[in-house]
Enzyme design. Sequence first.
Site, PDB file in Angstrom:
ATOM      1  N   GLN A 202       0.866  -1.181   0.000  1.00  0.00           N
ATOM      2  CA  GLN A 202       0.000   0.000   0.000  1.00  0.00           C
ATOM      3  C   GLN A 202       0.902   1.231   0.000  1.00  0.00           C
ATOM      4  OE1 GLN A 202      -3.747  -0.670   0.203  1.00  0.00           O
ATOM      5  NE2 GLN A 202      -2.612  -2.430  -0.602  1.00  0.00           N
ATOM      6  N   GLY A 243     -12.026   2.794   3.595  1.00  0.00           N
ATOM      7  CA  GLY A 243     -11.105   1.907   2.895  1.00  0.00           C
ATOM      8  C   GLY A 243     -10.165   2.643   1.959  1.00  0.00           C
ATOM      9  N   HIS A 244      -9.181   1.912   1.458  1.00  0.00           N
ATOM     10  CA  HIS A 244      -8.126   2.512   0.640  1.00  0.00           C
ATOM     11  C   HIS A 244      -8.663   3.019  -0.696  1.00  0.00           C
ATOM     12  CE1 HIS A 244      -6.998  -1.743  -1.105  1.00  0.00           C
ATOM     13  NE2 HIS A 244      -8.267  -1.451  -1.242  1.00  0.00           N
ATOM     14  N   ASN A 245      -8.042   4.120  -1.137  1.00  0.00           N
ATOM     15  CA  ASN A 245      -8.363   4.763  -2.419  1.00  0.00           C
ATOM     16  C   ASN A 245      -9.767   5.356  -2.468  1.00  0.00           C
ATOM     17  OD1 ASN A 245      -6.422   2.199  -3.434  1.00  0.00           O
ATOM     18  ND2 ASN A 245      -5.874   4.230  -4.181  1.00  0.00           N
TER      19      ASN A 245
END
Length: 350
Positions: A202, A243-245
């Site tokens: 990540q 969450g990511h992005n």
Amino acid sequence: MGIRLGDLVERFGGQLVGDPNLEVTAIAPLDTAGASHISFLSNSKLRALAAQSGAAALILSPLDDPTVAATYEGARIVTTNPYAYFARAAQYFASLTDHVPPAGVHPSAVVAETAVIDPSAHIGPHVTIDDGAVIEAQAVIDAGCYVGRNAVIGEGTHLFANVTFHAGCRIGKRGILHSGAVIGTDGFGFANEGGVYIKIPQTGRVLIGDDVDIGANTTIDRGALEDTIIEDGVKLDNQIQIGHNTRIGAHTAMAGCVGVAGSAKIGSRCTFGGAAMVLGHLEIADNVHISSGSMVSRSVLEPGQYTGFYPLAKNAEWERSAAIVRNLGSMREKLRALEKTIKTLTEQQQ
């Protein structure tokens, strides 16, 4: 310490009906306010309660004022948005008693030589600030926080005790991060090969705009390749997972326990009730309002109020309804067969 009603109106506007020299010492709810308090009416359903309030003064709207004024004997500040007026007045009251921490770095803090700390910033005890971090003017970092490598904490931003702000992440001006918030942990990214999960590095960041509030124990994951972005004015309650992005548009607000899966794109001025869930890779337009407990399983491209749960009912009634829902498929087939039979009989009679 008292505040003159005239001073409040001079500072925040509104139309004062009553003595401008009357002093109030605090804001209190309608049902408990006393002779030294000011209260507010933002819900017209509570007009009767407001009319009987013991408050010295009320903040209320032009719509509610005539009804309340018929029996209420105190002073009134009439304004188009009483709730916002209350918020600003409450900030003013709080500012009069706020403890302003002294500028400087506590002797127990661990600060890397390459960190850049504005002289007006306050760094509390047992804080760790890693290489290349930048702490801008008037920032406040309370006890036990961690600020990672090359992170940036903007002007006037406050990290309460035990916030973790990981490497490379950035937050703008006047932010508030409450205790236990974790910014920039790894996103949940794994590739499956033959039933075995392989971790995806990540390498993105979390970029947070100005005037953002982040509640206690809320977590925001860093992006996998691109950045996770939280725009200006976003308000996140406690125990939220981002969450990511993910991208959250300006002035969107989320209540406690909301969960947003990775790569969701959420517009500006949206609201999410408590425990609402958003699946990954979805797009939500500006001005969308999601009810508490709803599951957003598809993109929402038009503004409006959306609800995605079955209404609360007594358990026995809910079980009967659930049984009907489970049988809808077979009921549909039976109806189709019945329609076919009726059509055949009708044709035979003609």
